[in-house]
Design a protein around this motif. Structure first.
Motif, PDB file in Angstrom:
ATOM      1  N   THR A  62      55.265  33.676  30.930  1.00 28.28           N
ATOM      2  CA  THR A  62      56.261  34.812  30.770  1.00 28.28           C
ATOM      3  C   THR A  62      56.189  35.114  32.737  1.00 28.28           C
ATOM      4  OG1 THR A  62      54.840  37.038  29.909  1.00 28.28           O
ATOM      5  CG2 THR A  62      56.436  35.456  28.597  1.00 28.28           C
ATOM      6  N   TRP A  63      55.306  35.943  33.267  1.00 33.63           N
ATOM      7  CA  TRP A  63      55.197  36.445  34.101  1.00 33.63           C
ATOM      8  C   TRP A  63      55.731  35.580  35.784  1.00 33.63           C
ATOM      9  CZ3 TRP A  63      51.645  40.394  34.689  1.00 33.63           C
ATOM     10  CH2 TRP A  63      50.875  41.384  33.603  1.00 33.63           C
ATOM     11  N   PRO A  64      55.516  36.140  36.634  1.00 34.92           N
ATOM     12  CA  PRO A  64      55.861  34.680  37.650  1.00 34.92           C
ATOM     13  C   PRO A  64      55.005  34.338  38.442  1.00 34.92           C
ATOM     14  CG  PRO A  64      55.965  37.427  39.061  1.00 34.92           C
ATOM     15  CD  PRO A  64      56.639  36.867  36.730  1.00 34.92           C
ATOM     16  N   VAL A  65      53.878  34.327  38.287  1.00 30.11           N
ATOM     17  CA  VAL A  65      52.585  33.671  39.066  1.00 30.11           C
ATOM     18  C   VAL A  65      51.988  32.394  38.980  1.00 30.11           C
ATOM     19  CG1 VAL A  65      51.463  36.449  37.671  1.00 30.11           C
ATOM     20  CG2 VAL A  65      51.036  34.265  36.809  1.00 30.11           C
ATOM     21  N   THR A  66      51.299  32.405  39.870  1.00 32.73           N
ATOM     22  CA  THR A  66      50.530  30.376  40.035  1.00 32.73           C
ATOM     23  C   THR A  66      49.431  30.366  39.101  1.00 32.73           C
ATOM     24  OG1 THR A  66      51.691  31.131  41.964  1.00 32.73           O
ATOM     25  CG2 THR A  66      49.811  29.343  41.947  1.00 32.73           C
ATOM     26  N   ALA A  67      48.568  31.409  38.848  1.00 32.93           N
ATOM     27  CA  ALA A  67      48.111  31.071  37.764  1.00 32.93           C
ATOM     28  C   ALA A  67      47.275  32.057  37.207  1.00 32.93           C
ATOM     29  CB  ALA A  67      46.592  30.538  39.015  1.00 32.93           C
ATOM     30  N   VAL A  68      46.545  32.710  36.178  1.00 33.74           N
ATOM     31  CA  VAL A  68      45.606  33.828  35.200  1.00 33.74           C
ATOM     32  C   VAL A  68      44.470  33.337  35.840  1.00 33.74           C
ATOM     33  CG1 VAL A  68      46.348  33.192  34.142  1.00 33.74           C
ATOM     34  CG2 VAL A  68      45.783  35.658  34.560  1.00 33.74           C
ATOM     35  N   ILE A  69      43.314  34.256  35.819  1.00 27.98           N
ATOM     36  CA  ILE A  69      42.350  34.297  35.706  1.00 27.98           C
ATOM     37  C   ILE A  69      41.706  35.206  34.659  1.00 27.98           C
ATOM     38  CG2 ILE A  69      38.852  34.684  36.470  1.00 27.98           C
ATOM     39  CD1 ILE A  69      40.804  33.385  39.506  1.00 27.98           C
ATOM     40  N   GLY A  70      41.200  34.995  33.416  1.00 25.89           N
ATOM     41  CA  GLY A  70      40.502  36.007  32.399  1.00 25.89           C
ATOM     42  C   GLY A  70      39.270  35.539  31.631  1.00 25.89           C
ATOM     43  N   GLU A  71      38.889  36.847  31.008  1.00 26.94           N
ATOM     44  CA  GLU A  71      37.623  37.577  30.726  1.00 26.94           C
ATOM     45  C   GLU A  71      36.607  36.865  31.701  1.00 26.94           C
ATOM     46  OE1 GLU A  71      36.754  35.141  26.995  1.00 26.94           O
ATOM     47  OE2 GLU A  71      39.224  35.337  26.176  1.00 26.94           O
ATOM     48  N   GLY A  72      37.323  37.599  32.512  1.00 26.39           N
ATOM     49  CA  GLY A  72      36.429  37.844  33.731  1.00 26.39           C
ATOM     50  C   GLY A  72      35.561  36.934  34.696  1.00 26.39           C
ATOM     51  N   GLY A  73      37.148  35.946  34.242  1.00 28.35           N
ATOM     52  CA  GLY A  73      36.196  35.078  35.005  1.00 28.35           C
ATOM     53  C   GLY A  73      35.875  33.021  34.442  1.00 28.35           C
ATOM     54  N   ALA A  74      35.773  33.514  33.168  1.00 32.43           N
ATOM     55  CA  ALA A  74      35.456  32.531  31.797  1.00 32.43           C
ATOM     56  C   ALA A  74      36.169  31.107  32.708  1.00 32.43           C
ATOM     57  CB  ALA A  74      35.489  33.163  30.751  1.00 32.43           C
ATOM     58  N   PHE A  75      37.422  31.675  32.890  1.00 35.58           N
ATOM     59  CA  PHE A  75      38.236  30.395  33.287  1.00 35.58           C
ATOM     60  C   PHE A  75      40.091  31.089  33.477  1.00 35.58           C
ATOM     61  CE2 PHE A  75      39.624  32.589  29.037  1.00 35.58           C
ATOM     62  CZ  PHE A  75      40.278  33.470  29.037  1.00 35.58           C
ATOM     63  N   ASP A 173      31.763  34.928  37.595  1.00 36.85           N
ATOM     64  CA  ASP A 173      32.246  36.262  37.819  1.00 36.85           C
ATOM     65  C   ASP A 173      33.648  36.019  38.052  1.00 36.85           C
ATOM     66  OD1 ASP A 173      32.008  36.758  40.596  1.00 36.85           O
ATOM     67  OD2 ASP A 173      30.742  37.210  40.948  1.00 36.85           O
ATOM     68  N   LYS A 174      34.579  37.213  38.821  1.00 34.97           N
ATOM     69  CA  LYS A 174      36.208  37.381  38.898  1.00 34.97           C
ATOM     70  C   LYS A 174      36.473  36.557  39.987  1.00 34.97           C
ATOM     71  CE  LYS A 174      38.008  41.674  37.231  1.00 34.97           C
ATOM     72  NZ  LYS A 174      38.389  42.428  36.909  1.00 34.97           N
ATOM     73  N   ILE A 198      45.207  38.260  49.778  1.00 36.15           N
ATOM     74  CA  ILE A 198      44.800  39.876  49.150  1.00 36.15           C
ATOM     75  C   ILE A 198      44.119  39.877  47.951  1.00 36.15           C
ATOM     76  CG2 ILE A 198      46.228  42.325  49.069  1.00 36.15           C
ATOM     77  CD1 ILE A 198      46.567  40.631  52.028  1.00 36.15           C
ATOM     78  N   PHE A 199      43.504  41.071  48.318  1.00 35.86           N
ATOM     79  CA  PHE A 199      42.835  41.938  46.464  1.00 35.86           C
ATOM     80  C   PHE A 199      43.458  42.808  46.247  1.00 35.86           C
ATOM     81  CE2 PHE A 199      39.617  43.522  43.851  1.00 35.86           C
ATOM     82  CZ  PHE A 199      40.357  42.808  42.507  1.00 35.86           C
ATOM     83  N   ILE A 200      43.956  42.778  44.975  1.00 36.56           N
ATOM     84  CA  ILE A 200      44.343  44.424  44.932  1.00 36.56           C
ATOM     85  C   ILE A 200      43.384  45.006  43.277  1.00 36.56           C
ATOM     86  CG2 ILE A 200      46.254  44.184  43.963  1.00 36.56           C
ATOM     87  CD1 ILE A 200      47.020  46.979  44.748  1.00 36.56           C
ATOM     88  N   GLY A 201      42.455  46.081  43.542  1.00 37.80           N
ATOM     89  CA  GLY A 201      41.980  46.493  42.039  1.00 37.80           C
ATOM     90  C   GLY A 201      41.217  47.910  41.712  1.00 37.80           C
ATOM     91  N   ASP A 202      40.969  48.668  40.662  1.00 37.38           N
ATOM     92  CA  ASP A 202      41.057  49.867  40.948  1.00 37.38           C
ATOM     93  C   ASP A 202      39.321  50.473  40.489  1.00 37.38           C
ATOM     94  OD1 ASP A 202      41.300  48.438  38.003  1.00 37.38           O
ATOM     95  OD2 ASP A 202      40.853  50.439  37.608  1.00 37.38           O
ATOM     96  N   ALA A 203      38.800  48.973  39.765  1.00 41.59           N
ATOM     97  CA  ALA A 203      37.538  49.829  39.756  1.00 41.59           C
ATOM     98  C   ALA A 203      36.168  48.974  39.619  1.00 41.59           C
ATOM     99  CB  ALA A 203      37.137  49.830  37.619  1.00 41.59           C
ATOM    100  N   PRO A 204      35.114  49.545  38.949  1.00 39.89           N
ATOM    101  CA  PRO A 204      33.276  48.460  39.296  1.00 39.89           C
ATOM    102  C   PRO A 204      33.536  47.515  38.915  1.00 39.89           C
ATOM    103  CG  PRO A 204      32.706  50.848  39.327  1.00 39.89           C
ATOM    104  CD  PRO A 204      34.731  50.762  38.758  1.00 39.89           C
ATOM    105  N   ASN A 205      34.872  46.979  38.158  1.00 33.46           N
ATOM    106  CA  ASN A 205      34.418  45.668  37.649  1.00 33.46           C
ATOM    107  C   ASN A 205      35.305  44.767  38.790  1.00 33.46           C
ATOM    108  OD1 ASN A 205      37.087  45.722  37.173  1.00 33.46           O
ATOM    109  ND2 ASN A 205      36.283  45.392  34.780  1.00 33.46           N
TER     110      ASN A 205
END
Ligand SMILES: [Mg+2]
Length: 269
Positions: A62-75, A173-174, A198-205
């Motif tokens: 549903t979002w205007p994205v090329t791909a999505v990485i999930g579960e911390g880089g598992a897929f 990992d991510k 570019i990468f944008i994030g907010d936390a130690p993970n």
């Protein structure tokens, strides 16, 4: 801040989701509009989240994205046709499933004086196992430490988020998965990806991403974590969470106008 931050020739955006795109758990209209404007300018947007596969399925559809990485880089997931989503695992799906079953069995067999409970979204996870300690139930800090150490003793990787203990097996990992997506989906080798993403994030993970991508940005809510972080963003926007994301997008799109870069999708991916 981003007024002096040089986005250069970047045309790829990796973005964390929780508390970077979302604000207090919600996706604000300003943030979603910013995502749409970036995509319309020809920037390939790729969310990189610890969130579950079910959540990623919704995002990629549903979002205007090329791909999505999930579960911390598992897929990662990509849309290969309007209604077709393809999943690519770090290892093969069957070995991840075996690992997940081994972790679930390990947790079930723990002899503790309290009962660890799985996160309510566990059914929507392909690889990861999430134990809830601060979402729908709360464990004491001592119980969290006991559980963490018991899982590590069983040979599992464990990372603590603000609500879950995420438990997995595997050397991803991510950032390792972001590099793979750069290669497999975007056709960019690592040095090129590092110049164009570019990468944008907010936390130690997000530290692995801050470490791997020099053009990195933090939303303002990262400030409270900085002292505990080894790898930090190159710059920090003034607003928090989703409004910080929108601020970053505004700055980036403004710079593209000033540099004479195309403002609408050119089709040259
Ligand atoms: Mg986050």
């Amino acid at each position: 801040m981003t007024n002096s931050f040089d986005f250069g020739q970047a045309d790829v955006l990796f973005t964390d989701v929780d508390d970077t795109l979302t604000t207090d758990g919600r996706l604000l209209p300003e943030t979603y509009l910013a995502l749409c404007r970036l995509a319309a300018a020809g920037i390939r947007v790729i969310p990189v989240t610890g969130g579950c596969a079910g959540w990623c399925d919704q995002i990629i559809r549903t979002w205007p994205v090329t791909a999505v990485i999930g579960e911390g880089g598992a897929f990662y997931a990509e849309r290969t046709a309007p209604q077709t989503v393809r999943w690519h695992y770090w290892n093969d799906a069957a070995s991840h499933k075996r690992d997940q079953q081994a972790i679930l069995a390990g947790i079930a067999g723990l002899k503790l004086d309290f009962e660890p409970r799985l996160a309510s979204d566990q059914a929507f996870r392909y690889v990861d196992v999430a134990v809830d300690y601060n979402q729908q139930q709360s464990l004491t800090p001592e119980q969290v430490v006991t559980l963490h150490d018991a899982l590590v003793d069983l040979g599992f990787n464990v990372r603590q988020s603000s609500i879950h203990l995420n438990v997995w097996l595997g050397d991803f990992d991510k950032s390792t998965m972001a590099v793979r997506v750069g290669q497999d989906v975007l056709g960019l080798d690592l040095p090129t990806l590092q110049q164009r993403a570019i990468f944008i994030g907010d936390a130690p993970n997000d530290e692995s991403m801050f470490c791997r991508f020099p053009l990195s940005i933090g939303v303002a809510n990262i400030q409270k974590h900085l002292s505990a972080m080894t790898h930090r963003p190159a710059t920090i926007v003034s607003q928090r969470s989703g409004l910080g994301f929108a601020e970053m997008a505004e700055n980036w799109l403004k710079q593209r106008v000033e540099s004479g870069l195309p403002q609408t999708e050119t089709g040259s991916a």
